[in-house]
Design a protein around this motif. Structure first.
Motif, PDB file in Angstrom:
ATOM      1  N   LYS A 147     -40.794  11.009  -2.057  1.00  0.00           N
ATOM      2  CA  LYS A 147     -41.642  12.078  -2.607  1.00  0.00           C
ATOM      3  C   LYS A 147     -42.706  12.422  -1.572  1.00  0.00           C
ATOM      4  N   TYR A 149     -46.054  14.875  -0.466  1.00  0.00           N
ATOM      5  CA  TYR A 149     -47.184  15.659  -0.962  1.00  0.00           C
ATOM      6  C   TYR A 149     -47.861  16.299   0.250  1.00  0.00           C
ATOM      7  N   TYR A 175     -50.375  24.045  -1.376  1.00  0.00           N
ATOM      8  CA  TYR A 175     -49.800  22.750  -1.731  1.00  0.00           C
ATOM      9  C   TYR A 175     -48.286  22.884  -1.836  1.00  0.00           C
ATOM     10  N   ASP A 177     -45.246  20.115  -3.150  1.00  0.00           N
ATOM     11  CA  ASP A 177     -44.727  18.806  -3.554  1.00  0.00           C
ATOM     12  C   ASP A 177     -43.211  18.867  -3.500  1.00  0.00           C
ATOM     13  N   SER A 179     -39.377  16.334  -3.398  1.00  0.00           N
ATOM     14  CA  SER A 179     -38.667  15.055  -3.421  1.00  0.00           C
ATOM     15  C   SER A 179     -37.260  15.273  -2.898  1.00  0.00           C
TER      16      SER A 179
END
Length: 310
Positions: A147, A149, A175, A177, A179
């Protein structure tokens, strides 16, 4: 033997998952969606000419690439609006964003008249202040879930050429995010490329967030063109079809405004509005982005005078 077959089956399954995921497109969250472009009631159809200076990256990650990414994304998004002409020659006047920051913005003030004569309405410049990525990996199994960030901070500034002053500065956060599944022997180059892609994406997200504000600011600024040449009774302007000028448009001819300084500090307060000398009517186009006008009212129109929509 059964246990051996099970181990082989698990290994084959792991290799299959890794193979299918290794080439997958990185999944993003919806943080990076482009701002919805609703019909804008302020846009009058005349495109403002903009100088977009190359951004620079002062974070320890991403190198020059992130500054270029921010610049290209802003260029792409501004072009999508259909409200601007990005002047490719403007860099010859101002240089890049790093040079502007190094001089404290003085260069913009000093060259504002030259930029105005060039037909520029405002200058956009800026920098990538921060870009970072953090990862958390599940250590169990042949195929590991990672994961990531990612965060970026991009500063964007706007200088009004006609007003000879900076009118906007803001820091936008981006931002991302993500995975992905990686086989435990994933090569180093793939991992670096993965991180580069995420950092670029976070910078793009930040840049896109500035577009609505840039549009709002642009709508409040007057479009300004210039009388480039006078031949007989014909008046040639440095804006035409490409800029959104239409045959039959009436423009007012104005003198150049005067710079107003504070008598106590000597600081530049702003530029006064020029006086209206008369009006002209567009009758034809010339070249890629020029137009021909004739006198409509008033008189004493000279080369170098400025024009605005009536």
């Amino acid at each position: 033997m059964l246990q051996g077959r099970c181990r082989n089956l698990i290994l084959i399954l792991g290799l299959f998952v890794w193979s299918s995921c290794a080439n997958q497109v990185i999944q993003r969250t919806d943080h990076g969606k482009r701002p919805r472009q609703n019909p804008r009631q302020y846009f009058n159809g005349v495109k403002k000419r903009v100088a977009l200076l190359t951004f620079f990256n002062e974070s320890p990650y991403g190198g020059k690439d992130l500054g270029i990414t921010a610049t290209n994304e802003l260029l792409r998004e501004l072009s999508r609006t259909g409200e601007f002409i990005i002047d490719p020659m403007a860099k010859k006047i101002f240089g890049n964003s790093k040079e502007i920051y190094a001089g404290g913005g003085v260069k913009l003030v000093q060259l504002s008249r030259k930029a105005k004569v060039q037909g520029l309405n405002f200058v956009i410049f800026g920098r990538v202040i921060e870009a970072r990525i953090r990862e958390k990996t599940d250590e169990i199994g042949l195929v590991r879930e990672t994961k990531s960030y990612t965060e970026s901070k991009v500063e964007i500034r706007i200088f009004d050429v006609n007003g000879n002053k900076e009118i906007y500065t803001d820091t936008l956060n981006g931002y991302a995010d993500d995975s992905s599944f990686r086989f435990f022997v994933s090569d180093r180059e793939s991992k670096l490329q993965y991180r580069r892609d995420l950092l670029r994406y976070a910078v793009k997200v930040a840049v896109r967030r500035a577009i609505p504000k840039v549009l709002d600011i642009s709508a409040k600024l007057d479009w300004v063109g210039r009388v480039a040449k006078i031949m007989g009774n014909k008046i040639y302007l440095n804006a035409g079809r490409e800029s959104g000028i239409n045959i039959g448009d009436i423009l007012k001819v104005i003198t150049e405004g005067q710079e107003i300084y504070d008598p106590e500090t000597g600081a530049l307060i702003g530029v006064s509005k020029g006086e209206v000398k008369g009006t002209i009517e567009i009758i034809d186009y010339v070249g890629k982005d020029g137009s021909v006008a004739i006198l409509h009212s008033g008189g004493s129109v000279h080369e170098g005078d400025f024009v605005q929509l009536y």
